[in-house]
Design a protein around this motif. Structure first.
Motif, PDB file in Angstrom:
ATOM      1  N   LEU A 162       0.832  -1.202   0.000  1.00 19.68           N
ATOM      2  CA  LEU A 162       0.000   0.000   0.000  1.00 19.68           C
ATOM      3  C   LEU A 162       0.872   1.260   0.000  1.00 19.68           C
ATOM      4  O   LEU A 162       0.535   2.255  -0.650  1.00 19.68           O
ATOM      5  N   TYR A 165       1.990   1.775  -3.441  1.00 21.78           N
ATOM      6  CA  TYR A 165       0.891   2.350  -4.218  1.00 21.78           C
ATOM      7  C   TYR A 165       0.741   3.835  -3.936  1.00 21.78           C
ATOM      8  O   TYR A 165       0.540   4.634  -4.846  1.00 21.78           O
ATOM      9  N   ASP A 166       0.819   4.212  -2.666  1.00 25.45           N
ATOM     10  CA  ASP A 166       0.677   5.624  -2.298  1.00 25.45           C
ATOM     11  C   ASP A 166       1.759   6.483  -2.939  1.00 25.45           C
ATOM     12  O   ASP A 166       1.527   7.651  -3.271  1.00 25.45           O
ATOM     13  N   ARG A 174      -4.144   2.396  -5.030  1.00 24.87           N
ATOM     14  CA  ARG A 174      -4.445   1.904  -3.681  1.00 24.87           C
ATOM     15  C   ARG A 174      -5.896   1.446  -3.575  1.00 24.87           C
ATOM     16  O   ARG A 174      -6.194   0.407  -2.992  1.00 24.87           O
ATOM     17  N   GLU A 178      -7.302  -2.216  -2.469  1.00 31.67           N
ATOM     18  CA  GLU A 178      -8.098  -2.353  -1.244  1.00 31.67           C
ATOM     19  C   GLU A 178      -9.440  -3.013  -1.515  1.00 31.67           C
ATOM     20  O   GLU A 178      -9.990  -3.679  -0.643  1.00 31.67           O
ATOM     21  N   ARG A 181      -8.977  -6.523  -1.051  1.00 31.72           N
ATOM     22  CA  ARG A 181      -8.303  -6.795   0.218  1.00 31.72           C
ATOM     23  C   ARG A 181      -8.988  -7.892   1.033  1.00 31.72           C
ATOM     24  O   ARG A 181      -8.325  -8.689   1.688  1.00 31.72           O
TER      25      ARG A 181
END
Length: 240
Positions: A162, A165-166, A174, A178, A181
């Motif tokens: 994550l 991704y950020d 992200r 998610e 997820r």
């Protein structure tokens, strides 16, 4: 030659706006203006009917729309609750996975992740800031500590990805991960009863970080593929 008036285009009256759409827009505006957060309760059906001047069926149609998007849930005997922030400007892309056959779903998800994560790694290598690198390395260090202590690092592994991704500074990377997820969280609880799942892919998280830190998109892509190829092999091996 004078045109026949009957040949002229007809100007049709504007259609009446769909009432359910009006209600969804009004609800989105209310959530935004009231600054509701995930877990907050929405007004009751009767309250919405009175405030908006529409019938129960219209309210329920709007509620079903938001439920299908995965942004609200109705709890029997309790009410309707917000799961994610919503506004008229929000773009929702709900994903649907049948988790009955977990192995198949994991492999299907992995196919999609392969494309997304390779691109994310390449974009991260191009766009990451010094602050991003600090955050990614913190998550990586935590992942490595837990892995060395317990032999597994499910949540810490996810936190690392994550952070990658950020660092792309594109929120869709992200958000898409998610939305997948839940499947992986279920999986990490009991990874085919193997505590050493993903052990072989563990070292490549450090080399992925090194590639991103070096600003090398192709190396980041290559290291991401190594991780996901090993994960695919492990899933197939452990689910025989």
């Amino acid at each position: 030659m004078k045109a026949n008036s009957s040949d002229r285009p007809v100007i049709r009256p504007l259609p009446v706006m769909d009432r359910a759409r009006q209600v969804t827009d009004a609800l989105a505006d209310y959530v935004e203006e009231a600054r509701l957060k995930a877990g907050d309760r929405l007004p009751a059906e009767r309250e919405l009917m009175a405030a908006l001047g529409v019938g129960r069926s219209t309210i329920r149609e709007a509620i079903r729309h938001f439920q299908a998007l995965g942004v609200i849930e109705t709890r029997k005997g309790s009410g309707t609750y917000l799961l994610k922030p919503v506004s008229r400007a929000t773009i929702h892309m709900p994903l649907s996975l049948d988790t009955v056959h977990l192995r198949d779903v994991l492999l299907q998800t992995l196919e999609v992740r392969r494309g997304i994560e390779c691109e994310a790694g390449m974009v991260a290598a191009r766009r990451r800031t010094s602050t991003d690198l600090v955050v990614i390395e913190e998550k990586l260090d935590a992942m490595e500590r837990v892995h060395l202590e317990k032999g597994t690092s499910g949540p810490e592994d996810l936190a690392f990805h994550l952070a990658v991704y950020d660092s792309t500074h594109n929120p869709l990377f992200r958000q898409l991960l998610e939305q997948m997820r839940e499947t992986f969280e279920r999986f990490w609880e009991h990874p085919f009863d193997r505590q050493d799942f993903a052990r072989r892919s563990f070292p490549f998280h450090r080399t992925l970080f090194d590639a991103i830190a070096a600003g090398d998109p192709e190396a980041a892509r290559a290291e991401t593929l190594k991780i996901l190829d090993i994960v695919e092999e492990d899933i197939k091996e452990m689910s025989k």
